[in-house]
Write an enzyme that holds these catalytic residues in place. Sequence first.
Site, PDB file in Angstrom:
ATOM      1  N   THR A 257       0.915  -1.172  -0.099  1.00  0.00           N
ATOM      2  CA  THR A 257      -0.165   0.120   0.078  1.00  0.00           C
ATOM      3  C   THR A 257       0.732   1.219   0.103  1.00  0.00           C
ATOM      4  O   THR A 257       2.176   1.259   0.330  1.00  0.00           O
ATOM      5  CB  THR A 257      -0.996   0.039   1.306  1.00  0.00           C
ATOM      6  OG1 THR A 257      -0.120   0.150   2.371  1.00  0.00           O
ATOM      7  CG2 THR A 257      -1.821  -1.169   1.244  1.00  0.00           C
ATOM      8  N   GLY A 258       0.523   2.475  -0.514  1.00  0.00           N
ATOM      9  CA  GLY A 258       1.210   3.458  -0.636  1.00  0.00           C
ATOM     10  C   GLY A 258       2.305   3.334  -1.451  1.00  0.00           C
ATOM     11  O   GLY A 258       3.396   3.918  -1.276  1.00  0.00           O
TER      12      GLY A 258
ATOM     13  N   SER B 163       4.451   6.269  -4.599  1.00  0.00           N
ATOM     14  CA  SER B 163       5.105   7.323  -4.120  1.00  0.00           C
ATOM     15  C   SER B 163       6.124   7.001  -2.996  1.00  0.00           C
ATOM     16  O   SER B 163       6.008   5.880  -2.270  1.00  0.00           O
ATOM     17  CB  SER B 163       4.096   8.309  -3.529  1.00  0.00           C
ATOM     18  OG  SER B 163       4.910   9.547  -3.082  1.00  0.00           O
ATOM     19  N   GLY B 164       7.206   7.642  -2.940  1.00  0.00           N
ATOM     20  CA  GLY B 164       8.129   7.498  -1.870  1.00  0.00           C
ATOM     21  C   GLY B 164       8.694   6.165  -1.575  1.00  0.00           C
ATOM     22  O   GLY B 164       9.142   5.367  -2.452  1.00  0.00           O
TER      23      GLY B 164
ATOM     24  N   GLY C   8       7.016   3.220  -0.727  1.00  0.00           N
ATOM     25  CA  GLY C   8       6.334   2.254  -1.229  1.00  0.00           C
ATOM     26  C   GLY C   8       6.578   2.073  -2.538  1.00  0.00           C
ATOM     27  O   GLY C   8       6.868   0.991  -3.029  1.00  0.00           O
TER      28      GLY C   8
ATOM     29  N   TYR D 135       0.263  11.735  15.050  1.00  0.00           N
ATOM     30  CA  TYR D 135       0.988  10.801  14.325  1.00  0.00           C
ATOM     31  C   TYR D 135       1.993   9.971  15.195  1.00  0.00           C
ATOM     32  O   TYR D 135       1.717   8.923  14.694  1.00  0.00           O
ATOM     33  CB  TYR D 135       2.146  11.690  13.179  1.00  0.00           C
ATOM     34  CG  TYR D 135       2.524  11.163  12.431  1.00  0.00           C
ATOM     35  CD1 TYR D 135       2.290  10.168  11.428  1.00  0.00           C
ATOM     36  CD2 TYR D 135       4.020  11.062  12.555  1.00  0.00           C
ATOM     37  CE1 TYR D 135       3.072   9.485  10.451  1.00  0.00           C
ATOM     38  CE2 TYR D 135       4.973  10.602  11.377  1.00  0.00           C
ATOM     39  CZ  TYR D 135       4.435   9.668  10.593  1.00  0.00           C
ATOM     40  OH  TYR D 135       5.142   8.834   9.764  1.00  0.00           O
TER      41      TYR D 135
HETATM   42  P1  NAD Z   1       4.586   9.460   0.694  1.00  0.00           P
HETATM   43  O1  NAD Z   1       3.604  10.729   0.843  1.00  0.00           O
HETATM   44  O2  NAD Z   1       5.536   9.506  -0.376  1.00  0.00           O
HETATM   45  O3  NAD Z   1       3.814   7.961   0.569  1.00  0.00           O
HETATM   46  C1  NAD Z   1       2.622   7.829   1.309  1.00  0.00           C
HETATM   47  C2  NAD Z   1       1.950   7.015   0.728  1.00  0.00           C
HETATM   48  O4  NAD Z   1       0.601   6.773   1.176  1.00  0.00           O
HETATM   49  C3  NAD Z   1       1.548   7.511  -0.858  1.00  0.00           C
HETATM   50  O5  NAD Z   1       1.328   6.733  -1.712  1.00  0.00           O
HETATM   51  C4  NAD Z   1       0.070   7.986  -0.414  1.00  0.00           C
HETATM   52  O6  NAD Z   1      -0.789   7.983  -1.707  1.00  0.00           O
HETATM   53  C5  NAD Z   1      -0.326   6.771   0.353  1.00  0.00           C
HETATM   54  N1  NAD Z   1      -1.485   7.252   1.349  1.00  0.00           N
HETATM   55  C6  NAD Z   1      -1.990   8.253   1.866  1.00  0.00           C
HETATM   56  N2  NAD Z   1      -3.298   8.147   2.311  1.00  0.00           N
HETATM   57  C7  NAD Z   1      -3.683   7.046   1.570  1.00  0.00           C
HETATM   58  C8  NAD Z   1      -4.950   6.335   1.944  1.00  0.00           C
HETATM   59  N3  NAD Z   1      -5.956   6.920   2.362  1.00  0.00           N
HETATM   60  N4  NAD Z   1      -5.271   5.260   0.948  1.00  0.00           N
HETATM   61  C9  NAD Z   1      -4.297   4.737   0.528  1.00  0.00           C
HETATM   62  N5  NAD Z   1      -3.013   5.367   0.242  1.00  0.00           N
HETATM   63  C10 NAD Z   1      -2.763   6.533   1.069  1.00  0.00           C
HETATM   64  O7  NAD Z   1       5.390   9.572   1.891  1.00  0.00           O
HETATM   65  P2  NAD Z   1       6.388   8.321   2.451  1.00  0.00           P
HETATM   66  O8  NAD Z   1       7.417   8.880   3.184  1.00  0.00           O
HETATM   67  O9  NAD Z   1       6.710   7.361   1.470  1.00  0.00           O
HETATM   68  O10 NAD Z   1       5.390   7.547   3.453  1.00  0.00           O
HETATM   69  C11 NAD Z   1       5.354   6.171   3.639  1.00  0.00           C
HETATM   70  C12 NAD Z   1       5.343   5.502   5.015  1.00  0.00           C
HETATM   71  O11 NAD Z   1       6.431   6.040   5.725  1.00  0.00           O
HETATM   72  C13 NAD Z   1       4.138   6.502   5.807  1.00  0.00           C
HETATM   73  O12 NAD Z   1       3.564   5.412   6.547  1.00  0.00           O
HETATM   74  C14 NAD Z   1       5.091   7.165   6.458  1.00  0.00           C
HETATM   75  O13 NAD Z   1       4.236   7.576   7.663  1.00  0.00           O
HETATM   76  C15 NAD Z   1       6.194   6.478   7.028  1.00  0.00           C
HETATM   77  N6  NAD Z   1       7.393   7.324   7.433  1.00  0.00           N
HETATM   78  C16 NAD Z   1       7.874   8.470   6.531  1.00  0.00           C
HETATM   79  C17 NAD Z   1       8.876   8.983   7.000  1.00  0.00           C
HETATM   80  C18 NAD Z   1       9.552  10.270   6.219  1.00  0.00           C
HETATM   81  O14 NAD Z   1      10.383  11.029   6.731  1.00  0.00           O
HETATM   82  N7  NAD Z   1       9.513  10.099   4.995  1.00  0.00           N
HETATM   83  C19 NAD Z   1       9.455   8.693   8.357  1.00  0.00           C
HETATM   84  C20 NAD Z   1       8.828   7.887   9.080  1.00  0.00           C
HETATM   85  C21 NAD Z   1       7.743   7.160   8.479  1.00  0.00           C
END
Ligand code: NAD
Length: 249
Positions: free
Chosen positions: A12-13, A16-17, A19, A150
């Site tokens: 899931t997710g 982007s990023g 995922g 969060y």
């Molecule tokens: P990102 O914004 O690039 O990716 C987040 C993903 O979650 C996106 O694909 C977005 O579309 C999806 N998403 C959000 N709401 C959604 C929903 N309702 N239904 C389906 N998909 C949904 O950011 P990322 O940093 O790659 O985040 C991925 C995970 O990493 C998250 O759980 C975030 O909390 C965690 N995280 C990120 C960081 C950081 O610094 N980037 C640090 C710690 C944890």
Amino acid sequence: MNKLNNKVAVITGANSGIGLATAKLYLQEGAKVVVSGRRQEALDEVAKELEGDFITVKADVSIAEDNKRLIQEATNKYGKIDILFLNAGIAPPTPTTDITEEHYNSIFDINVKGPIIATKEALPHINDGGTILFTNSIVHQKGFDGLGIYSASKGALRAYQRVLTSEVKTRGIRVNAIAPGPIDTPIYGKMGLPEDVVEEMGKGFAQQVPLGRFGTSEEIAKSALFLASDDASYINGIELEVDGGLSQI
Ligand code: NAD
């Protein structure tokens, strides 16, 4: 290469990023990947850059019915699930004085309810010996101003992970989590903050990290590969901090 040959992964997710980087790496390693995201346009875009055996499934993880359909579409296509990577999440900050019910619900629905419901739906289809992986965060281990909800959501997921690890013990399913530190992904642009504030916040985070920099999505993807592969066959129930040392000081 091919550490995940013939494995079926649901991510899931994945548009982007972290995922997306993980979807690319899993495909390179021979997995069949169900690439899920909330927006069809984003899924159509990433589909152009992915190579290998994959399908895209539009699903909003905050909606129980979408989680059910995601798992159904995955098993209809591939017949089983070996790796369930519940990674989608949001992190909009708010000081406690400004918290609204809507803000609270949106974070908990996506970060906590989503992964729990997806797990419930997927469990009957996950192979014994399969693996479940959550993207957590180090935020619940430290106090970062404005990230109360969060942090609470990721702490809740960590608590849930412990119970799940025990509940699936007779099936040999490993349940692990990755706790990233600050990782350079689009998430910071989605926080609803002005660009200069995000930039300052980023500099502040980077200064605190012992390695002095943000991590990359690819660095997290490598950990997600390790934990999902047989290389981690005796690693279960952990939260692996991938954070340049930030949680340890
Ligand atoms: P990102 O914004 O690039 O990716 C987040 C993903 O979650 C996106 O694909 C977005 O579309 C999806 N998403 C959000 N709401 C959604 C929903 N309702 N239904 C389906 N998909 C949904 O950011 P990322 O940093 O790659 O985040 C991925 C995970 O990493 C998250 O759980 C975030 O909390 C965690 N995280 C990120 C960081 C950081 O610094 N980037 C640090 C710690 C944890």
